[in-house]
Write an enzyme that holds these catalytic residues in place. Structure first.
Site, mmCIF file in Angstrom:
data_model
loop_
_atom_site.group_PDB
_atom_site.id
_atom_site.type_symbol
_atom_site.label_atom_id
_atom_site.label_comp_id
_atom_site.label_asym_id
_atom_site.label_seq_id
_atom_site.Cartn_x
_atom_site.Cartn_y
_atom_site.Cartn_z
ATOM 1 N N GLY A 240 0.801 -1.218 0.000
ATOM 2 C CA GLY A 240 0.000 0.000 0.000
ATOM 3 C C GLY A 240 0.835 1.270 0.000
ATOM 4 O O GLY A 240 2.063 1.245 0.139
ATOM 5 N N HIS A 241 0.124 2.385 -0.127
ATOM 6 C CA HIS A 241 0.808 3.675 -0.247
ATOM 7 C C HIS A 241 1.558 4.045 1.028
ATOM 8 O O HIS A 241 1.130 3.763 2.127
ATOM 9 C CB HIS A 241 -0.180 4.793 -0.637
ATOM 10 C CG HIS A 241 -1.314 4.983 0.317
ATOM 11 N ND1 HIS A 241 -2.353 5.835 0.071
ATOM 12 C CD2 HIS A 241 -1.578 4.442 1.525
ATOM 13 C CE1 HIS A 241 -3.203 5.826 1.071
ATOM 14 N NE2 HIS A 241 -2.747 4.990 1.968
ATOM 15 N N ASN A 242 2.719 4.661 0.830
ATOM 16 C CA ASN A 242 3.579 5.157 1.916
ATOM 17 C C ASN A 242 4.162 4.055 2.788
ATOM 18 O O ASN A 242 4.671 4.328 3.885
ATOM 19 C CB ASN A 242 2.856 6.177 2.793
ATOM 20 C CG ASN A 242 2.600 7.484 2.068
ATOM 21 O OD1 ASN A 242 1.534 7.672 1.469
ATOM 22 N ND2 ASN A 242 3.558 8.405 2.111
ATOM 23 N N THR A 260 0.996 2.961 4.852
ATOM 24 C CA THR A 260 1.794 3.620 5.881
ATOM 25 C C THR A 260 2.373 2.638 6.892
ATOM 26 O O THR A 260 2.895 3.044 7.928
ATOM 27 C CB THR A 260 0.973 4.721 6.612
ATOM 28 O OG1 THR A 260 0.181 5.425 5.657
ATOM 29 C CG2 THR A 260 1.861 5.744 7.293
#
Length: 343
Positions: A240-242, A260
């Site tokens: 996933g993002h970050n 994250t």
């Protein structure tokens, strides 16, 4: 490509037992060995296959002594398992490398292509992209605007790298992997629907990373999703993002890591592990198959189960779980006896 037993023994520092001129052109398992193939014996339980295999050359440890005559030529080495890896690397390096840019590729005039690169049919490279030297870019790859790719990286057919992302040197991205698609970010609105949160960051993949087929690594909402040096990701993984994945961490197929979250270095994630958002996993952590984590894990820990528990706690719990039907029967019987006593 063909190799003789004498050539292989010289490369590995091994001792030949049999025909030094025996030739091989491929590698096989000892069970499926065919004439012209090289195989190996590293596990004693497979010794019986040594006497029936059709393989031409078999690598064995120096300490091994056959109990029956063998038709195959043996090469005795210090560590057969390690030598097999060296031979596979040699064989792979000896394969001819493709070169040149296909006339059917679309390469922007504003892109920079390094020396000795191969770019296959129907690949698209957008403006501002920078490709290092000695890269192998197979057909139907998409490389977006401003993407940077280091030296010696291989992108197999159908890889998609969105704009602004970075891939280091000596990386391997297998077919269908997608780097830099939007992170899964939405906000509920007053009408009961969802507003999309723009994903303005990128993905940074450091050197010596291998990414399996159809694995997706989402771009960050801001800043970067980061895959550190030496990470190995299997097929069908979602990052996933970050997220940040630490150096030399390995993950098997179908793992999902929500936005994250951070995974430390030298970790091992088995198949179908799920990690919730904003979770931090320490260094050298091992997580068993199908485990689900929604809490931080310190360094050097082991987790199993859903929700994931420390290793020994999980095994003790699993042992009790198997006894639950019998325990429930005993409790019901005790309740009946207690009710009788009360009467």
């Amino acid at each position: 490509m063909e190799f003789t037993a004498e050539m292989i023994a010289g490369f590995l520092g091994g001792e030949i037992v049999g025909d030094k001129n025996a030739k091989v052109h491929t590698v096989s398992s000892i069970e499926e060995g065919k004439s012209g193939s090289l195989t190996y014996l590293t596990n004693p339980k497979y010794e019986s296959h040594l006497y029936t295999t059709d393989a031409s050359i078999v690598l064995v440890d120096k300490s091994f002594e056959p109990s029956q005559p063998t038709a195959a030529t043996l090469i005795k080495v210090d560590n057969a398992g390690a030598c097999v890896l060296k031979l596979l690397e040699m064989y792979n390096a000896a394969k001819p490398r493709r070169k040149g840019i296909s006339d059917r590729a679309s390469v922007s005039e504003q892109a920079t292509i390094g020396e000795e690169c191969y770019i296959g049919d129907f690949t698209v490279i957008e403006q501002g992209a920078e490709i290092g030297k000695n890269c192998q870019i197979y057909p139907q790859v998409y490389i977006g605007a401003g993407v940077k790719i280091g030296d010696g990286t291989i992108l197999y057919a159908g890889v998609k790298i969105y704009e602004g992302c970075q891939v280091g040197s000596n990386c391997i991205l297998h077919s269908g992997s997608v780097i830099g698609a939007d992170g899964f970010g939405f906000m509920p609105n007053a009408t009961g629907g969802f507003d999309k949160i723009p994903q303005l960051g990128n993905v940074i993949i450091e050197d010596d990373v291998e990414i399996g087929a159809n694995t997706c690594i989402d771009r960050a909402k801001t800043d970067s999703t980061i895959i550190r040096r030496g990470v190995k990701l299997d097929n069908l993984i979602q990052i996933g993002h970050n997220c940040q994945i630490g150096e030399n961490t390995v993950s098997s197929a179908q793992t999902g890591i929500a936005g994250t979250s951070k995974v430390g270095k030298n970790c091992f994630l088995a198949g179908q592990v799920g990690i919730a958002d904003h979770v931090t996993i320490g260094d050298r952590v091992k997580i068993g198959s199908k485990s689900g984590l929604d809490k931080d894990v310190p360094n050097d820990e082991i987790r199993f189960g859903y929700p994931a528990l420390p290793g020994m706690q999980y095994h003790r719990s699993a042992a009790i779980f198997k006894k639950l039907p019998e325990m429930a029967r005993q409790i019901n019987e005790l309740e009946k006896q207690l009710n009788e006593l009360k009467k």
